[in-house]
Design a protein around this motif. Structure first.
Motif, short mmCIF file in Angstrom:
data_model
loop_
_atom_site.label_atom_id
_atom_site.label_comp_id
_atom_site.label_asym_id
_atom_site.label_seq_id
_atom_site.Cartn_x
_atom_site.Cartn_y
_atom_site.Cartn_z
N THR A 42 1.09 -1.24 0.22
CA THR A 42 -0.18 0.14 0.06
C THR A 42 0.48 1.14 0.28
O THR A 42 1.34 1.94 -0.55
CB THR A 42 -0.59 0.52 1.32
N SER A 43 1.46 0.98 1.10
CA SER A 43 2.28 2.51 0.60
C SER A 43 3.52 2.85 0.31
O SER A 43 3.65 3.92 -1.05
CB SER A 43 3.68 2.36 2.11
N GLY A 44 4.08 1.70 -1.27
CA GLY A 44 4.58 1.58 -2.09
C GLY A 44 3.88 2.64 -3.52
O GLY A 44 4.37 2.98 -4.23
N ALA A 45 2.36 1.88 -3.38
CA ALA A 45 1.77 2.40 -4.26
C ALA A 45 1.07 3.33 -4.00
O ALA A 45 1.03 4.48 -5.47
CB ALA A 45 0.78 1.73 -4.55
N ARG A 102 3.92 10.38 -6.40
CA ARG A 102 4.85 11.13 -7.19
C ARG A 102 4.84 11.53 -9.07
O ARG A 102 5.05 12.30 -9.03
CB ARG A 102 6.32 9.69 -7.52
N ARG A 103 3.66 10.60 -9.21
CA ARG A 103 3.28 11.12 -10.42
C ARG A 103 1.72 12.40 -10.71
O ARG A 103 2.17 12.66 -11.05
CB ARG A 103 2.46 9.38 -10.95
N LEU A 104 1.37 12.20 -9.75
CA LEU A 104 0.46 13.13 -9.45
C LEU A 104 1.49 14.56 -9.10
O LEU A 104 0.67 15.53 -9.56
CB LEU A 104 -0.57 13.33 -7.50
N GLU A 105 2.34 14.81 -8.23
CA GLU A 105 3.01 16.22 -8.44
C GLU A 105 3.86 16.18 -9.81
O GLU A 105 4.18 17.60 -10.32
CB GLU A 105 4.46 15.36 -7.10
N GLY A 111 1.24 -7.01 -7.24
CA GLY A 111 1.07 -7.62 -5.76
C GLY A 111 0.24 -6.21 -4.96
O GLY A 111 0.36 -6.43 -3.96
N ASP A 112 1.02 -5.30 -5.40
CA ASP A 112 0.13 -3.56 -5.46
C ASP A 112 -1.25 -3.13 -5.09
O ASP A 112 -2.17 -3.97 -5.07
CB ASP A 112 0.45 -2.78 -5.88
N ASN A 113 -1.48 -3.00 -3.56
CA ASN A 113 -2.79 -2.58 -3.41
C ASN A 113 -3.40 -1.18 -4.55
O ASN A 113 -1.95 -0.81 -5.01
CB ASN A 113 -2.73 -2.37 -2.36
N LEU A 114 -4.15 -0.79 -3.96
CA LEU A 114 -4.81 0.01 -4.86
C LEU A 114 -4.55 0.31 -6.65
O LEU A 114 -4.64 1.51 -7.47
CB LEU A 114 -4.02 1.34 -4.04
N ARG A 115 -4.39 -0.62 -7.29
CA ARG A 115 -4.21 -1.14 -8.37
C ARG A 115 -5.52 -0.76 -9.43
O ARG A 115 -5.84 -0.79 -10.72
CB ARG A 115 -3.38 -2.13 -9.10
N GLU A 116 -6.02 -0.62 -8.50
CA GLU A 116 -8.01 0.04 -9.25
C GLU A 116 -7.91 1.11 -9.44
O GLU A 116 -8.90 2.28 -10.78
CB GLU A 116 -8.79 -0.01 -8.05
N LEU A 117 -6.65 2.18 -9.21
CA LEU A 117 -6.40 3.61 -9.28
C LEU A 117 -5.73 3.41 -11.15
O LEU A 117 -5.49 4.52 -11.41
CB LEU A 117 -5.74 4.53 -8.99
N GLU A 118 -5.03 2.92 -11.42
CA GLU A 118 -4.19 2.89 -12.53
C GLU A 118 -4.49 3.18 -13.18
O GLU A 118 -3.69 4.11 -13.97
CB GLU A 118 -2.94 0.99 -12.55
N ALA A 119 -6.02 2.83 -13.80
CA ALA A 119 -6.37 3.16 -15.78
C ALA A 119 -6.92 4.08 -15.05
O ALA A 119 -6.65 4.93 -16.71
CB ALA A 119 -7.81 1.77 -15.45
N PRO A 120 -7.67 4.30 -14.89
CA PRO A 120 -8.01 5.65 -14.46
C PRO A 120 -6.86 6.77 -14.93
O PRO A 120 -7.41 8.04 -15.75
CB PRO A 120 -9.31 5.64 -12.76
#
Length: 229
Positions: A136-139, A145-148, A164-173
């Protein structure tokens, strides 16, 4: 006055290497196993992290809390096992006094083994908790960093999280958002170029030339800031 309409070809999007990708994975292939090949895709999925402790405070706090819970379970468990073994040893030595030294030696060995096993369990739980919280922390760190980069005008920033990362549902949007921003920037730059061509045909050549150059400069800067070639 004649007006010249010119259409510029759509610029090619130039993407920057992604910090979350291995060096042998290009942004063009992304994390698609069909494009990367099975071995490279497995390396992408399970490649070792450079740094597991991203958010030191939260990750260590979570790990210590889990360790405390494990300790609260191990201490009474070890105490109960030790009590049972002492009772068994007392029963055996009551009928066979000559076995008392052997039973005492066995009790010491079991106590040491139990202590070492508890240390191994605690260490393993601590490491596994750090690894799990890193998903979670790495994601979150990669997304932040990408938002910055986007805030700085770098619209070529793309988000590629590990398998294996969490928050992968945010990748496509996120990638769809940056793609839409790049498209808009490309259209704005093309409109500026077209306006510059139209201004170049104004009757006053000197002023028209200066204005056209300024518009082309703005179009070029717009493409550069947006990461467009």
């Amino acid at each position: 006055m004649t007006t010249t309409m010119s259409s510029n070809p759509t610029p090619t999007v130039a993407t920057t290497p992604n910090a979350d990708q291995p060096d042998n994975v290009s942004p063009a292939t992304g994390n698609d196993p069909g494009k990367m090949g099975v071995l490279r895709w497995l390396a992408w999925q399970f490649s070792p992290r450079r740094q597991y402790v991203i958010n030191r405070e939260k990750q260590l706090r979570s790990a210590f809390l889990v360790v405390v819970v494990v300790l609260l379970l191990l201490v009474p468990l070890n105490y109960s096992l030790h009590t049972v073994r002492q009772q068994e040893a007392a029963t055996i030595t009551a009928s066979n006094p000559e076995l008392k030294p052997l039973m005492e030696s066995r009790a010491r060995v079991e106590l040491i083994v139990g202590f070492l096993a508890s240390l191994v369990i605690i260490g393993g739980v601590f490491i596994l908790t750090i690894i799990e919280t890193h998903r979670t922390s790495g994601a979150a760190f990669a997304i932040r960093r990408r938002l910055e980069l986007v805030r700085q005008g770098r619209l070529d920033a793309e988000l590629h999280l590990r398998g294996g990362d969490n928050l992968r549902e945010l990748e496509a949007p996120f990638n769809a958002m940056t793609e839409a921003l790049r498209t808009r920037a490309s259209e704005e730059a093309a409109a500026l170029d077209e306006l510059a061509d139209q201004v170049a045909d104004i009757v006053v050549p000197q002023e028209a030339h200066a204005i056209a150059n300024r518009l082309r400069h703005l179009a070029r800067k717009r493409r550069e800031n947006a990461g467009l070639a």
